[in-house]
Design a protein around this motif. Structure first.
Motif, PDB file in Angstrom:
ATOM      1  N   ALA A 175       0.829  -1.204   0.000  1.00  0.00           N
ATOM      2  CA  ALA A 175       0.000   0.000   0.000  1.00  0.00           C
ATOM      3  C   ALA A 175       0.866   1.257   0.000  1.00  0.00           C
ATOM      4  N   GLU A 176       1.955   1.244   0.747  1.00  0.00           N
ATOM      5  CA  GLU A 176       2.845   2.419   0.801  1.00  0.00           C
ATOM      6  C   GLU A 176       3.470   2.681  -0.565  1.00  0.00           C
ATOM      7  N   ILE A 190      10.934   2.354   2.223  1.00  0.00           N
ATOM      8  CA  ILE A 190      10.001   2.038   3.313  1.00  0.00           C
ATOM      9  C   ILE A 190       9.128   0.850   2.934  1.00  0.00           C
ATOM     10  N   GLY A 191       8.488   0.907   1.787  1.00  0.00           N
ATOM     11  CA  GLY A 191       7.639  -0.190   1.345  1.00  0.00           C
ATOM     12  C   GLY A 191       8.432  -1.451   1.084  1.00  0.00           C
ATOM     13  N   LEU A 192       9.629  -1.279   0.539  1.00  0.00           N
ATOM     14  CA  LEU A 192      10.494  -2.422   0.286  1.00  0.00           C
ATOM     15  C   LEU A 192      10.831  -3.137   1.591  1.00  0.00           C
ATOM     16  N   LEU A 193      11.236  -2.389   2.599  1.00  0.00           N
ATOM     17  CA  LEU A 193      11.595  -2.998   3.881  1.00  0.00           C
ATOM     18  C   LEU A 193      10.385  -3.601   4.580  1.00  0.00           C
ATOM     19  N   LEU A 194       9.250  -2.912   4.542  1.00  0.00           N
ATOM     20  CA  LEU A 194       8.033  -3.477   5.131  1.00  0.00           C
ATOM     21  C   LEU A 194       7.665  -4.788   4.449  1.00  0.00           C
ATOM     22  N   GLY A 195       7.760  -4.832   3.136  1.00  0.00           N
ATOM     23  CA  GLY A 195       7.444  -6.055   2.395  1.00  0.00           C
ATOM     24  C   GLY A 195       8.399  -7.187   2.706  1.00  0.00           C
ATOM     25  N   LEU A 196       9.685  -6.884   2.789  1.00  0.00           N
ATOM     26  CA  LEU A 196      10.659  -7.933   3.096  1.00  0.00           C
ATOM     27  C   LEU A 196      10.490  -8.477   4.504  1.00  0.00           C
ATOM     28  N   VAL A 197      10.333  -7.592   5.473  1.00  0.00           N
ATOM     29  CA  VAL A 197      10.156  -8.036   6.861  1.00  0.00           C
ATOM     30  C   VAL A 197       8.847  -8.816   7.007  1.00  0.00           C
ATOM     31  N   GLY A 198       7.775  -8.319   6.407  1.00  0.00           N
ATOM     32  CA  GLY A 198       6.500  -9.017   6.478  1.00  0.00           C
ATOM     33  C   GLY A 198       6.548 -10.387   5.833  1.00  0.00           C
ATOM     34  N   SER A 199       7.202 -10.492   4.696  1.00  0.00           N
ATOM     35  CA  SER A 199       7.329 -11.789   4.026  1.00  0.00           C
ATOM     36  C   SER A 199       8.137 -12.765   4.866  1.00  0.00           C
ATOM     37  N   CYS A 200       9.201 -12.281   5.470  1.00  0.00           N
ATOM     38  CA  CYS A 200      10.024 -13.149   6.318  1.00  0.00           C
ATOM     39  C   CYS A 200       9.258 -13.603   7.557  1.00  0.00           C
ATOM     40  N   LEU A 215       2.241   1.764  -3.480  1.00  0.00           N
ATOM     41  CA  LEU A 215       1.186   2.244  -4.367  1.00  0.00           C
ATOM     42  C   LEU A 215       0.882   3.716  -4.131  1.00  0.00           C
ATOM     43  N   LEU A 216       0.905   4.149  -2.892  1.00  0.00           N
ATOM     44  CA  LEU A 216       0.610   5.544  -2.586  1.00  0.00           C
ATOM     45  C   LEU A 216       1.736   6.488  -2.992  1.00  0.00           C
ATOM     46  N   THR A 217       2.966   6.001  -3.085  1.00  0.00           N
ATOM     47  CA  THR A 217       4.071   6.868  -3.501  1.00  0.00           C
ATOM     48  C   THR A 217       4.196   6.964  -5.014  1.00  0.00           C
ATOM     49  N   GLU A 218       3.465   6.132  -5.739  1.00  0.00           N
ATOM     50  CA  GLU A 218       3.473   6.216  -7.203  1.00  0.00           C
ATOM     51  C   GLU A 218       2.738   7.488  -7.612  1.00  0.00           C
ATOM     52  N   LYS A 219       3.355   8.295  -8.441  1.00  0.00           N
ATOM     53  CA  LYS A 219       2.744   9.561  -8.847  1.00  0.00           C
ATOM     54  C   LYS A 219       2.432   9.627 -10.336  1.00  0.00           C
ATOM     55  N   ALA A 220       2.783   8.599 -11.071  1.00  0.00           N
ATOM     56  CA  ALA A 220       2.577   8.647 -12.514  1.00  0.00           C
ATOM     57  C   ALA A 220       1.104   8.450 -12.860  1.00  0.00           C
ATOM     58  N   SER A 221       0.638   9.235 -13.792  1.00  0.00           N
ATOM     59  CA  SER A 221      -0.746   9.082 -14.244  1.00  0.00           C
ATOM     60  C   SER A 221      -0.837   7.897 -15.201  1.00  0.00           C
ATOM     61  N   LEU A 222      -2.056   7.505 -15.522  1.00  0.00           N
ATOM     62  CA  LEU A 222      -2.265   6.369 -16.409  1.00  0.00           C
ATOM     63  C   LEU A 222      -1.708   6.642 -17.803  1.00  0.00           C
ATOM     64  N   LYS A 223      -1.756   7.890 -18.278  1.00  0.00           N
ATOM     65  CA  LYS A 223      -1.192   8.224 -19.590  1.00  0.00           C
ATOM     66  C   LYS A 223       0.313   7.982 -19.622  1.00  0.00           C
ATOM     67  N   VAL A 224       0.985   8.361 -18.536  1.00  0.00           N
ATOM     68  CA  VAL A 224       2.434   8.144 -18.467  1.00  0.00           C
ATOM     69  C   VAL A 224       2.752   6.656 -18.391  1.00  0.00           C
ATOM     70  N   VAL A 225       1.973   5.916 -17.637  1.00  0.00           N
ATOM     71  CA  VAL A 225       2.193   4.478 -17.508  1.00  0.00           C
ATOM     72  C   VAL A 225       2.040   3.796 -18.854  1.00  0.00           C
ATOM     73  N   MET A 226       1.018   4.163 -19.617  1.00  0.00           N
ATOM     74  CA  MET A 226       0.809   3.558 -20.930  1.00  0.00           C
ATOM     75  C   MET A 226       1.894   3.986 -21.917  1.00  0.00           C
TER      76      MET A 226
END
Length: 143
Positions: free
Chosen positions: A34-35, A103-113, A37-48
């Motif tokens: 979730a963190e 932050i999200g990377l570390l939360l994901g790694l710790v949570g997965s472990c 996803l919330l830090t992503e700032k690109a709009s859908l046009k940029v993603v495409m």
């Protein structure tokens, strides 16, 4: 009757539910996704316009979030979800602002472990004071 009388029953039920699954692992993995996803700032046009690289920036954190929730609600499959979660967490390093600014990377790694290492039928840990009391009582009996 007010809601205060129902709280101990709800709290006990939640405690039993939480004890039967890798709660903190799933929660941290979902929060990491979730963190990011919330830090992503690109709009859908940029993603495409960017293509698969831009799509992966949203796909991997969504997979992390989904794995965290599935770990909470389907703990029998926690090993698979934790492996997918750690791989998608590591993938966000490249695709999603350095894993959501680490932050999200570390939360994901710790949570997965935590989810990977959780044992379902483990005896609850005793409090340190209780172990000390029992050790003193055993020592007093021997003397």
């Amino acid at each position: 009757m007010s809601g205060a009388g129902a709280r101990p029953g709800v709290r006990a039920a939640f405690g039993r539910w939480r004890a039967g699954r890798p709660f903190w692992g799933g929660l941290l993995l979902a929060l990491g996704g979730a963190e990011i996803l919330l830090t992503e700032k690109a709009s859908l046009k940029v993603v495409m316009h960017i293509g698969m690289q831009g799509l992966a920036g949203y796909l991997l954190p969504a997979v992390m979030l989904l794995c965290g929730l599935l770990t909470l609600f389907s703990p029998a499959q926690r090993l698979f979800y934790s492996i997918v979660g750690v791989l998608s967490s590591l993938g966000t390093w490249v695709t999603s602002n350095l894993g959501g600014f680490f932050i999200g990377l570390l939360l994901g790694l710790v949570g997965s472990c935590l989810a990977f290492g959780w044992l379902p039928d483990q005896e609850p840990r005793r409090v340190r004071r209780q172990r000390r009391r029992e050790a003193r009582a055993a020592k007093a009996v021997r003397v």
